[in-house]
Scaffold this motif. Structure first.
Motif, PDB file in Angstrom:
ATOM      1  N   LYS A  80      80.701  33.511  28.283  1.00 17.26           N
ATOM      2  CA  LYS A  80      79.725  32.476  27.944  1.00 17.26           C
ATOM      3  C   LYS A  80      80.316  31.339  27.107  1.00 17.26           C
ATOM      4  O   LYS A  80      79.595  30.408  26.754  1.00 17.26           O
ATOM      5  CB  LYS A  80      78.557  33.093  27.161  1.00 17.26           C
ATOM      6  N   ALA A 107      78.407  27.962  26.439  1.00 20.12           N
ATOM      7  CA  ALA A 107      77.854  27.872  25.087  1.00 20.12           C
ATOM      8  C   ALA A 107      78.212  26.539  24.443  1.00 20.12           C
ATOM      9  O   ALA A 107      77.373  25.893  23.803  1.00 20.12           O
ATOM     10  CB  ALA A 107      78.366  29.028  24.227  1.00 20.12           C
ATOM     11  N   PHE A 124      76.148  23.815  26.182  1.00 18.32           N
ATOM     12  CA  PHE A 124      74.754  23.827  25.739  1.00 18.32           C
ATOM     13  C   PHE A 124      74.620  23.209  24.350  1.00 18.32           C
ATOM     14  O   PHE A 124      73.715  22.400  24.096  1.00 18.32           O
ATOM     15  CB  PHE A 124      74.213  25.253  25.723  1.00 18.32           C
ATOM     16  N   LEU A 154      75.624  26.308  16.931  1.00 23.47           N
ATOM     17  CA  LEU A 154      74.880  26.561  18.163  1.00 23.47           C
ATOM     18  C   LEU A 154      75.767  27.206  19.217  1.00 23.47           C
ATOM     19  O   LEU A 154      75.327  28.103  19.951  1.00 23.47           O
ATOM     20  CB  LEU A 154      74.305  25.254  18.714  1.00 23.47           C
ATOM     21  N   THR A 191      74.914  30.821  20.654  1.00 19.15           N
ATOM     22  CA  THR A 191      74.663  30.988  22.090  1.00 19.15           C
ATOM     23  C   THR A 191      75.610  32.016  22.687  1.00 19.15           C
ATOM     24  O   THR A 191      75.201  32.885  23.470  1.00 19.15           O
ATOM     25  CB  THR A 191      74.829  29.644  22.821  1.00 19.15           C
ATOM     26  N   VAL A 222      69.090  31.459  14.753  1.00 17.15           N
ATOM     27  CA  VAL A 222      69.418  30.075  15.110  1.00 17.15           C
ATOM     28  C   VAL A 222      68.665  29.101  14.208  1.00 17.15           C
ATOM     29  O   VAL A 222      69.219  28.107  13.733  1.00 17.15           O
ATOM     30  CB  VAL A 222      69.092  29.806  16.593  1.00 17.15           C
ATOM     31  N   ASP A 266      64.833  24.331  28.063  1.00 21.09           N
ATOM     32  CA  ASP A 266      64.682  25.529  28.890  1.00 21.09           C
ATOM     33  C   ASP A 266      63.422  25.503  29.757  1.00 21.09           C
ATOM     34  O   ASP A 266      63.170  26.448  30.507  1.00 21.09           O
ATOM     35  CB  ASP A 266      64.650  26.783  27.999  1.00 21.09           C
TER      36      ASP A 266
END
Length: 405
Positions: free
Chosen positions: A209, A213, A216, A259, A263, A272, A296
């Motif tokens: 990820k 990540a 994002f 972040l 993530t 978070v 999202d």
């Protein structure tokens, strides 16, 4: 030797050893998770809490859990030269200059190559000491010595109202920390006094990820700041608020890192939220969290294209936002098929979630009907529910009016 004739101090030492023998257990704790994640991200963290709340004990346990040697420096009892270094005159200062000798604790940290530097009582350090600490926190330099990458920095402070001879934290120093409130949890304290404390563990980062990540995190922060340029730099006007978390290009850069780590670790929303608000402050932090939620949300056009099998958000506020977006999409491009699809979506929303969430979207959607559009059967399914909701609202209004008289 009989135990009856053992020196009393040896017996006292045995008793102290028994009292100091504690264990740890995994336990959900958003504050501890936020702290360990910020430590993993190699960002300086500042714990705010009343005296005696357990900040020092938490750092001691954190260092032990992460297998990091702990070096504690009480900032309030040091001079600025203890952080900026003492000048040492060599044989030929005109040719070699005058180096700034670091204190012994910094030398020990460099020799170890790794560790946790705990700067305690930060808010009782005078402004001159705080100014000297800027270079330690930002550049990781103490005198002429550079701290290695394996050193993590955590500080602790008491609010000025409860600190003896306390000072407000200077704005430049405050803006270099992730600020986390530290309060006691009754159950944690009771179990800890019984010998079992929560265990701090580094977050498990999913290697698969990492790229997504970072993408994002950058999209989330840049997307917000592109639409809200005033959030890029917001230094508070009051001295007290300047000593906490506030938005600046530096703290937004910290937020991107936090972040990305959160993530990649799959951190929950509470963690978070603590990290984001601890970096840029409550106002900008809440705006970012809201913006991330909307990132999202499903595309309303996708929902209208396949209304019978559409997957709506579970959270009520996000589901409401998705339904409002669908109605807005129909208003922007009205068509009989799209209007019918929206009603199908509202029925699906009632079947899969709280019915009251569709009252406002359904009322608004009904006003978009054209004269030549036949009323779909879906409206009949929703009519009773909407009528009941309106009746309940009217009853609540009457009760409130009666109470107010």
């Amino acid at each position: 030797m009989s135990t009856s004739v053992l020196p009393q101090l040896r017996i006292a030492d045995d008793l102290l050893a028994l009292l100091g023998a504690v264990t740890t257990e995994p336990r959900p704790d958003a504050r501890l998770d936020a702290l360990t994640l910020a430590v993993a991200a190699d960002l300086p963290v500042l714990l705010w809490g009343e005296p005696g709340i357990g900040k020092t004990a938490a750092l001691t346990q954190l260092a032990a859990s992460l297998d990091l040697p702990l070096t504690t420096v009480i900032a309030s009892v040091h001079e600025p030269s203890d952080f900026s270094g003492l000048p040492i005159v060599g044989d030929d200062p005109a040719a070699d200059g005058v180096p700034m000798a670091p204190p012994d604790w910094a030398v020990r940290l460099v020799r170890a190559g790794r560790g946790l530097l705990f700067l305690d009582e930060l808010s009782t350090a005078p402004p001159a000491v705080q100014a000297a600490l800027l270079r330690v926190v930002l550049e990781r330099k103490v005198g002429a010595l550079e701290l290695p990458a394996g050193i993590r920095i955590v500080a602790a402070a008491n609010p000025r109202s409860s600190a003896a001879d306390g000072w407000e934290l200077s704005a430049p120093l405050a803006n270099r920390f992730v600020h986390l409130p530290w309060t006691h949890d009754h159950e944690v304290v009771v179990r800890g006094l019984g010998g079992t404390w929560p265990r701090a563990t580094l977050p498990r980062l999913d290697h698969e990820k990492l790229t997504s990540a970072v993408d994002f995190a950058r999209r989330a922060v840049c997307g917000l700041l592109a639409g809200r340029p005033k959030l890029v730099h917001q230094m508070p006007t009051s001295e007290t608020r300047r000593g906490g978390a506030w938005a600046s290009p530096r703290s937004w850069e910290m937020t991107v890192r936090l972040l990305a780590f959160a993530t990649a670790a799959g951190a929950d929303r509470d963690v978070v939220s603590l990290l984001v608000r601890g970096a840029v402050g409550d106002g900008p932090g809440f705006e970012l969290l809201t913006s991330m939620d909307r990132m999202d949300l499903p595309d309303p056009e996708d929902l209208l294209a396949h209304p019978a099998v559409a997957v709506l958000p579970e959270r009520g506020d996000l589901r409401q936002a998705a339904l409002d977006a669908v109605v807005a999409a129909v208003r922007a491009r009205p068509a009989r098929a799209r209007w019918d699809a929206a009603w199908t979506l509202l029925v699906r929303a009632v079947d899969t979630g709280a019915p009251d969430l569709v009252v406002v979207p359904a009322t608004t959607l009904a006003t978009l009907r054209r004269d030549d559009w036949t009323v779909p059967a879906a409206i009949e399914q929703l009519a009773g529910m909407i009528a009941v909701s309106r009746t309940a609202d009217s009853a609540a209004d009457r009760v409130a009016a009666g109470v107010g008289r």
